[in-house]
Design an enzyme around this catalytic site. Structure first.
Site, PDB file in Angstrom:
ATOM      1  N   HIS A  34       1.007  -1.001   0.137  1.00 48.87           N
ATOM      2  CA  HIS A  34       0.079   0.151   0.117  1.00 48.87           C
ATOM      3  C   HIS A  34       0.884   1.240  -0.112  1.00 48.87           C
ATOM      4  O   HIS A  34       2.167   1.215  -0.151  1.00 48.87           O
ATOM      5  CB  HIS A  34      -0.859  -0.226   1.078  1.00 48.87           C
ATOM      6  N   GLN A  35       0.170   2.197  -0.052  1.00 44.19           N
ATOM      7  CA  GLN A  35       1.097   3.741  -0.110  1.00 44.19           C
ATOM      8  C   GLN A  35       2.192   3.798   0.913  1.00 44.19           C
ATOM      9  O   GLN A  35       3.179   4.401   0.714  1.00 44.19           O
ATOM     10  CB  GLN A  35      -0.133   4.855   0.281  1.00 44.19           C
ATOM     11  N   HIS A  37       4.131   1.130   2.195  1.00 48.39           N
ATOM     12  CA  HIS A  37       5.225   0.591   1.568  1.00 48.39           C
ATOM     13  C   HIS A  37       6.041   1.528   0.426  1.00 48.39           C
ATOM     14  O   HIS A  37       7.287   1.512   0.412  1.00 48.39           O
ATOM     15  CB  HIS A  37       4.913  -0.702   0.941  1.00 48.39           C
TER      16      HIS A  37
END
Ligand code: PAF
Length: 282
Positions: A34-35, A37
């Site tokens: 997701h953002q 990471h």
């Protein structure tokens, strides 16, 4: 971006980059990116010349009744995102490649003390699994720099201790937590929440913010503050795990003289166990 699954290919590819004098950056993950990471990848791109991400759902860090089997695996989607954010190489091994001796026969690395507290107390063996795989990835990739999220505050602290205690030649970077507009910390496990639970989940960070504000305003009865916060979370629909007010330096219980604090919390909501934290300077 190339994807490799074997240690042999990984080492060959990295040898060429190292010979060319490149500074290697590593972003270890369990995938389902997701953002949050992707912010880690951005940081690695800024701090290294060649960025390696790993995707491995590490069985050693899951307890016997935890979510290993249903942990989301979304390799193709992850590859696209990593490529778009400038990752150079993805290491995505199978379990046999990483643990040829099997889960129980594997040597391990353990940081004593702190690994048994907080998340380590609720999830016995979890941090031993984390330090073992991170050590293994460090040995395989030999990164100059490795990037981790500060949402897993205790994990970063434990890995820092491992690196210091064992004099590992790697610099660690901790990247701030990425949040939804609601304040909810992004996590792959948010995917376990129903729509109704997703509406409740931001209460975890909201409760931590309220607690932080009380400390900043001079409240000092830590047990009473924590009890109040636990009650607030239960009223919102959570089941309690822990909330602790800690000294940032060693993550042990803060006392009245400590100024640099962190509040860490974990709580159950439906099928998910959510964690979050907030730093407070007095
Ligand atoms: O934070 C995670 O995703 C994992 O604990 C890590 C560091 C990749 C080790 O498996």
């Amino acid at each position: 971006m190339q994807t490799v699954t074997s240690i042999k290919e990984l080492r060959e590819r990295l040898q060429a980059e190292r010979r060319a004098g490149k500074r290697i950056g590593l972003v270890p993950t369990m995938g389902n990116l997701h953002q949050g990471h992707l912010r880690l990848v951005e940081s690695a791109v800024k701090n290294a010349d060649f960025v390696v991400a790993s995707i491995f759902v590490n069985p050693l860090q899951f307890g016997p009744t935890e979510d290993l089997e249903r942990y989301p695996r979304t390799l193709e989607q992850d590859q696209e995102q990593l490529q778009a954010f400038g990752c150079d190489l993805l290491f995505a091994p199978q379990e046999q490649e990483i643990y040829p001796q099997g889960r129980d026969g594997q040597s391990f690395v353990e940081v004593p003390g702190i690994s048994d507290l907080y998340c380590g107390s609720t999830r016995p063996g979890h941090f031993r699994g984390v330090t073992t795989i991170v050590n293994k990835l460090f040995n395989l990739i030999q990164p100059d720099v490795a990037v981790f999220g500060r949402k897993d505050y205790q994990q970063l602290h434990v890995i820092n201790r491992m690196v210091e205690d064992l004099s590992m030649p790697v610099s660690l970077i901790g990247v701030g937590t990425e949040r939804a507009d609601s304040g909810l910390a992004l996590s792959s496990r948010n995917g376990y929440l129903t729509a109704e639970e997703l509406a409740i989940a931001p209460a975890l960070y909201a409760t931590l913010k309220t607690l932080a504000r009380a400390l900043e305003e001079g409240a000092s009865d830590y047990p009473a503050l924590i009890e109040q916060a636990q009650n607030d979370l239960e009223k919102a629909g959570f089941m309690r795990d822990y909330i602790h007010i800690l000294r940032r330096s060693d993550m042990l219980a803060a006392n009245a003289d400590d100024r640099e604090l962190v509040i860490i919390a974990a709580a159950y909501l439906g099928a998910a166990r959510l964690i979050d934290n907030i730093e407070v300077s007095l």
